[in-house]
Design a protein around this motif. Structure first.
Motif, PDB file in Angstrom:
ATOM      1  N   ARG A  49      17.847 -20.268  29.232  1.00  0.00           N
ATOM      2  CA  ARG A  49      16.634 -20.425  29.898  1.00  0.00           C
ATOM      3  C   ARG A  49      15.632 -19.419  30.409  1.00  0.00           C
ATOM      4  NH1 ARG A  49      17.681 -24.847  29.994  1.00  0.00           N
ATOM      5  NH2 ARG A  49      16.969 -25.665  27.828  1.00  0.00           N
ATOM      6  N   ASN A  50      16.675 -18.477  31.652  1.00  0.00           N
ATOM      7  CA  ASN A  50      16.049 -18.138  32.780  1.00  0.00           C
ATOM      8  C   ASN A  50      16.329 -16.799  31.984  1.00  0.00           C
ATOM      9  OD1 ASN A  50      16.354 -20.251  34.773  1.00  0.00           O
ATOM     10  ND2 ASN A  50      18.517 -19.590  35.379  1.00  0.00           N
ATOM     11  N   CYS A  51      17.172 -16.134  31.062  1.00  0.00           N
ATOM     12  CA  CYS A  51      16.336 -14.993  30.376  1.00  0.00           C
ATOM     13  C   CYS A  51      15.214 -14.969  30.221  1.00  0.00           C
ATOM     14  CB  CYS A  51      17.683 -14.518  29.619  1.00  0.00           C
ATOM     15  SG  CYS A  51      19.349 -14.138  29.895  1.00  0.00           S
ATOM     16  N   MET A  52      15.305 -16.331  29.481  1.00  0.00           N
ATOM     17  CA  MET A  52      13.307 -15.665  29.150  1.00  0.00           C
ATOM     18  C   MET A  52      12.880 -15.673  29.689  1.00  0.00           C
ATOM     19  SD  MET A  52      13.534 -18.957  25.562  1.00  0.00           S
ATOM     20  CE  MET A  52      12.227 -18.863  25.612  1.00  0.00           C
ATOM     21  N   ALA A  53      12.833 -16.413  31.099  1.00  0.00           N
ATOM     22  CA  ALA A  53      11.586 -15.658  31.433  1.00  0.00           C
ATOM     23  C   ALA A  53      11.306 -14.746  32.243  1.00  0.00           C
ATOM     24  CB  ALA A  53      11.351 -16.999  32.567  1.00  0.00           C
ATOM     25  N   ALA A  54      12.550 -13.675  31.916  1.00  0.00           N
ATOM     26  CA  ALA A  54      12.408 -12.415  32.901  1.00  0.00           C
ATOM     27  C   ALA A  54      12.263 -11.511  31.813  1.00  0.00           C
ATOM     28  CB  ALA A  54      14.207 -11.773  32.807  1.00  0.00           C
ATOM     29  N   GLY A  55      11.995 -11.052  30.593  1.00  0.00           N
ATOM     30  CA  GLY A  55      11.424  -9.960  29.661  1.00  0.00           C
ATOM     31  C   GLY A  55      11.274 -10.610  28.548  1.00  0.00           C
ATOM     32  N   PRO A  56      10.763  -9.637  27.750  1.00  0.00           N
ATOM     33  CA  PRO A  56      11.312  -9.628  25.931  1.00  0.00           C
ATOM     34  C   PRO A  56      12.357 -10.193  25.385  1.00  0.00           C
ATOM     35  CG  PRO A  56      10.972  -7.753  26.348  1.00  0.00           C
ATOM     36  CD  PRO A  56      10.952  -8.262  27.858  1.00  0.00           C
ATOM     37  N   GLY A  57      12.620 -10.639  24.337  1.00  0.00           N
ATOM     38  CA  GLY A  57      13.822 -10.900  23.233  1.00  0.00           C
ATOM     39  C   GLY A  57      13.676 -10.663  21.979  1.00  0.00           C
ATOM     40  N   ALA A  58      14.949 -10.784  21.281  1.00  0.00           N
ATOM     41  CA  ALA A  58      14.473 -10.744  19.910  1.00  0.00           C
ATOM     42  C   ALA A  58      15.834 -11.371  18.960  1.00  0.00           C
ATOM     43  CB  ALA A  58      14.798  -9.099  19.390  1.00  0.00           C
ATOM     44  N   ALA A  59      15.561 -12.389  18.151  1.00  0.00           N
ATOM     45  CA  ALA A  59      16.322 -12.937  17.738  1.00  0.00           C
ATOM     46  C   ALA A  59      16.722 -12.776  15.800  1.00  0.00           C
ATOM     47  CB  ALA A  59      16.003 -14.785  17.567  1.00  0.00           C
ATOM     48  N   ARG A  65      20.391 -19.982   9.138  1.00  0.00           N
ATOM     49  CA  ARG A  65      21.992 -19.518  10.164  1.00  0.00           C
ATOM     50  C   ARG A  65      22.249 -18.216  11.828  1.00  0.00           C
ATOM     51  NH1 ARG A  65      26.387 -21.802  10.396  1.00  0.00           N
ATOM     52  NH2 ARG A  65      28.137 -19.855  11.729  1.00  0.00           N
ATOM     53  N   MET A  66      21.084 -17.817  12.936  1.00  0.00           N
ATOM     54  CA  MET A  66      21.463 -16.871  13.928  1.00  0.00           C
ATOM     55  C   MET A  66      22.624 -16.165  12.986  1.00  0.00           C
ATOM     56  SD  MET A  66      21.073 -17.524  17.834  1.00  0.00           S
ATOM     57  CE  MET A  66      18.726 -17.211  18.103  1.00  0.00           C
ATOM     58  N   ALA A  67      21.613 -14.693  13.141  1.00  0.00           N
ATOM     59  CA  ALA A  67      23.394 -13.801  13.774  1.00  0.00           C
ATOM     60  C   ALA A  67      23.210 -13.403  14.240  1.00  0.00           C
ATOM     61  CB  ALA A  67      22.821 -12.530  12.735  1.00  0.00           C
ATOM     62  N   GLY A  68      21.985 -13.188  15.215  1.00  0.00           N
ATOM     63  CA  GLY A  68      22.317 -12.486  17.143  1.00  0.00           C
ATOM     64  C   GLY A  68      21.186 -12.988  17.973  1.00  0.00           C
ATOM     65  N   PHE A  69      20.992 -12.752  18.936  1.00  0.00           N
ATOM     66  CA  PHE A  69      19.922 -12.431  19.891  1.00  0.00           C
ATOM     67  C   PHE A  69      20.282 -11.858  21.166  1.00  0.00           C
ATOM     68  CE2 PHE A  69      22.541 -15.600  22.234  1.00  0.00           C
ATOM     69  CZ  PHE A  69      22.436 -15.645  23.308  1.00  0.00           C
ATOM     70  N   LEU A  70      18.727 -10.623  21.414  1.00  0.00           N
ATOM     71  CA  LEU A  70      19.224  -9.966  22.638  1.00  0.00           C
ATOM     72  C   LEU A  70      18.048 -10.185  23.683  1.00  0.00           C
ATOM     73  CD1 LEU A  70      20.011  -7.526  23.585  1.00  0.00           C
ATOM     74  CD2 LEU A  70      18.573  -6.219  22.420  1.00  0.00           C
ATOM     75  N   LEU A  71      17.803 -10.676  24.773  1.00  0.00           N
ATOM     76  CA  LEU A  71      17.285 -10.908  25.801  1.00  0.00           C
ATOM     77  C   LEU A  71      17.222  -9.567  26.556  1.00  0.00           C
ATOM     78  CD1 LEU A  71      17.682 -14.620  26.499  1.00  0.00           C
ATOM     79  CD2 LEU A  71      15.963 -13.033  24.531  1.00  0.00           C
ATOM     80  N   SER A  72      16.527  -9.320  27.433  1.00  0.00           N
ATOM     81  CA  SER A  72      16.268  -8.067  29.059  1.00  0.00           C
ATOM     82  C   SER A  72      15.342  -8.825  29.421  1.00  0.00           C
ATOM     83  CB  SER A  72      15.728  -7.420  28.137  1.00  0.00           C
ATOM     84  OG  SER A  72      14.134  -7.409  27.787  1.00  0.00           O
ATOM     85  N   SER A  73      15.688  -8.297  30.645  1.00  0.00           N
ATOM     86  CA  SER A  73      14.557  -8.174  32.042  1.00  0.00           C
ATOM     87  C   SER A  73      14.006  -6.863  31.978  1.00  0.00           C
ATOM     88  CB  SER A  73      15.870  -9.334  33.173  1.00  0.00           C
ATOM     89  OG  SER A  73      16.056  -8.535  33.914  1.00  0.00           O
ATOM     90  N   ILE A  74      12.921  -6.927  32.911  1.00  0.00           N
ATOM     91  CA  ILE A  74      12.161  -6.251  32.882  1.00  0.00           C
ATOM     92  C   ILE A  74      12.432  -5.300  34.302  1.00  0.00           C
ATOM     93  CG2 ILE A  74      10.425  -4.199  32.447  1.00  0.00           C
ATOM     94  CD1 ILE A  74      12.182  -4.879  30.174  1.00  0.00           C
ATOM     95  N   SER A  75      12.725  -4.404  35.301  1.00  0.00           N
ATOM     96  CA  SER A  75      12.334  -4.612  36.461  1.00  0.00           C
ATOM     97  C   SER A  75      11.994  -3.449  36.704  1.00  0.00           C
ATOM     98  CB  SER A  75      13.788  -4.714  37.194  1.00  0.00           C
ATOM     99  OG  SER A  75      15.002  -4.253  36.747  1.00  0.00           O
ATOM    100  N   PHE A  76      11.677  -2.843  38.715  1.00  0.00           N
ATOM    101  CA  PHE A  76      11.732  -1.329  38.079  1.00  0.00           C
ATOM    102  C   PHE A  76      12.911  -1.294  39.363  1.00  0.00           C
ATOM    103  CE2 PHE A  76       8.858   1.369  41.574  1.00  0.00           C
ATOM    104  CZ  PHE A  76       8.697   2.451  40.404  1.00  0.00           C
ATOM    105  N   PHE A  77      13.618   0.146  38.999  1.00  0.00           N
ATOM    106  CA  PHE A  77      14.691  -0.177  39.782  1.00  0.00           C
ATOM    107  C   PHE A  77      15.216   1.753  39.933  1.00  0.00           C
ATOM    108  CE2 PHE A  77      19.281   1.103  38.145  1.00  0.00           C
ATOM    109  CZ  PHE A  77      19.988   0.660  39.692  1.00  0.00           C
ATOM    110  N   ASN A  78      15.696   1.262  40.987  1.00  0.00           N
ATOM    111  CA  ASN A  78      15.225   3.770  41.709  1.00  0.00           C
ATOM    112  C   ASN A  78      14.462   4.566  40.769  1.00  0.00           C
ATOM    113  OD1 ASN A  78      17.768   3.092  42.803  1.00  0.00           O
ATOM    114  ND2 ASN A  78      19.325   3.598  41.422  1.00  0.00           N
ATOM    115  N   GLY A  79      13.004   3.584  41.090  1.00  0.00           N
ATOM    116  CA  GLY A  79      11.527   4.024  40.824  1.00  0.00           C
ATOM    117  C   GLY A  79      11.417   4.351  39.528  1.00  0.00           C
TER     118      GLY A  79
END
Length: 340
Positions: A49-59, A65-79
């Motif tokens: 649930r916290n991951c969902m708020a951090a960036g886009p994801g795919a299911a 039947r769910m075969a997989g999911f991939l969640l992401s966060s987007i951040s400004f890292f080292n410029g």
């Protein structure tokens, strides 16, 4: 049955939590260091649930039947903008997980790149060969290793090395060694840019005054030649599987690592410092200690693995050529063939 990829939504949360819990149970069979905390869907659902708020994801679904999911966060890292999926932000089932990861990344990475995010990273449980193969096939390479050991005494550590707990008065000495570490990481083959903040002493000054952050200095003939630090759990956010584990402390922690001056490496100073860290950890009730190091840091890998640290999470990274922002597939033919 073909796999369908859709944007991750709240309706997918229960399926994803169940799939992640199953992956974690299987992972603990390979890596007993992983805590039992995330073996059921009730404990993994809040993480997702916290991951969902951090960036886009795919299911990914195979029929209903769910075969997989991939969640992401987007951040400004080292410029630069970076998309990152931590070790509890993704999972696939046992049916062709390699292809499922590839299809989810194809869908999600398009969105990342369209929004100017060209650095992509993912953390995988160590020992998950199928996941590693999938991401290697997509152009990702190993970047950072998280490793763990118990807090037992260090075998062969010398009691004769002069090791002292650092305090606020040692700020200048600590900074000299921290810069030494940064210079080491900027050299071959790690090549991490040596970027210095406007006033790099401020955060270290506060940390040295905080009794929960412990840093030791090793001296040789009255001169500081090495440092090593340790901090409570939660000081660093990853690996996510150990973030809330109260029995695991972070070696490096707030101070960013350990460093032995190159001219005295191999003399037992690193072992002596680590033995002090382990003693502090045992006194604090910690059963395990986790750290991370760049996979290209040859000396670090040799030392930590030699002292019993075992990889628990591997982080992989891919950097997309930023020219794709304008040299993309929808570029007009007239521009492609124009004679300047």
């Amino acid at each position: 049955m073909p796999i369908g990829i859709v944007p991750f939504e709240a309706a997918h949360l229960d399926d994803a939590a169940t799939l992640l819990a199953a992956r974690h149970r299987a992972g603990r069979e390979r890596t007993p260091w992983l805590p039992a905390q995330y073996e059921d869907a009730d404990s993994t659902a809040p993480i997702l649930r916290n991951c969902m708020a951090a960036g886009p994801g795919a299911a990914a679904y195979r029929g209903s039947r769910m075969a997989g999911f991939l969640l992401s966060s987007i951040s400004f890292f080292n410029g630069e903008w970076m998309a990152f999926s931590h070790d509890l932000a993704h999972a696939v089932d046992a049916t062709d997980g390699r292809q499922t990861y590839r299809l989810m990344y194809a869908r999600l990475s398009q969105r990342w790149v369209e929004n100017g995010c060209f650095k992509h990273a993912i953390s995988l449980p160590a020992g998950d060969a199928q996941a590693a193969d999938a991401w290697h096939s997509l152009g990702f390479g190993l970047n950072v290793v998280d490793a763990v050991r118990d807090t037992s005494p260090v075998v062969g550590a010398s009691e004769d090395v002069d090791v002292r707990r650092a305090g606020p008065a040692d700020l200048d000495t600590v900074m000299e060694l921290v810069i030494g570490l940064r210079r080491h990481l900027a050299s071959a083959p790690a090549f991490l840019p040596l970027v210095v903040e406007a006033d790099p002493t401020k955060p270290h000054q506060a940390r040295l005054a905080d009794p929960t952050n412990a840093l030791w200095l090793a001296y040789l003939d009255g001169e500081a030649v090495g440092l090593m630090s340790c901090s409570p759990p939660g000081d660093r956010p990853f690996p996510a599987a150990l973030r809330e584990d109260a029995s695991t402390c972070n070696l490096g922690g707030a101070f960013g690592g350990a460093f032995i001056r190159s001219d005295v490496r191999g003399s037992g100073i690193g072992k002596a410092l680590l033995n002090h860290v382990m003693s502090w950890a045992r006194d604090g009730g910690y059963a395990r200690c986790v750290l991370d190091y760049e996979s290209a840091n040859i000396e670090a890998e040799r030392f930590w693995s030699g002292q019993g640290f075992e990889p628990i999470v591997n982080s992989l990274m891919r950097t997309i050529d930023s020219r794709i922002a304008w040299a993309h597939r929808d570029r007009a033919d007239a521009d492609l063939w124009r004679r300047w």
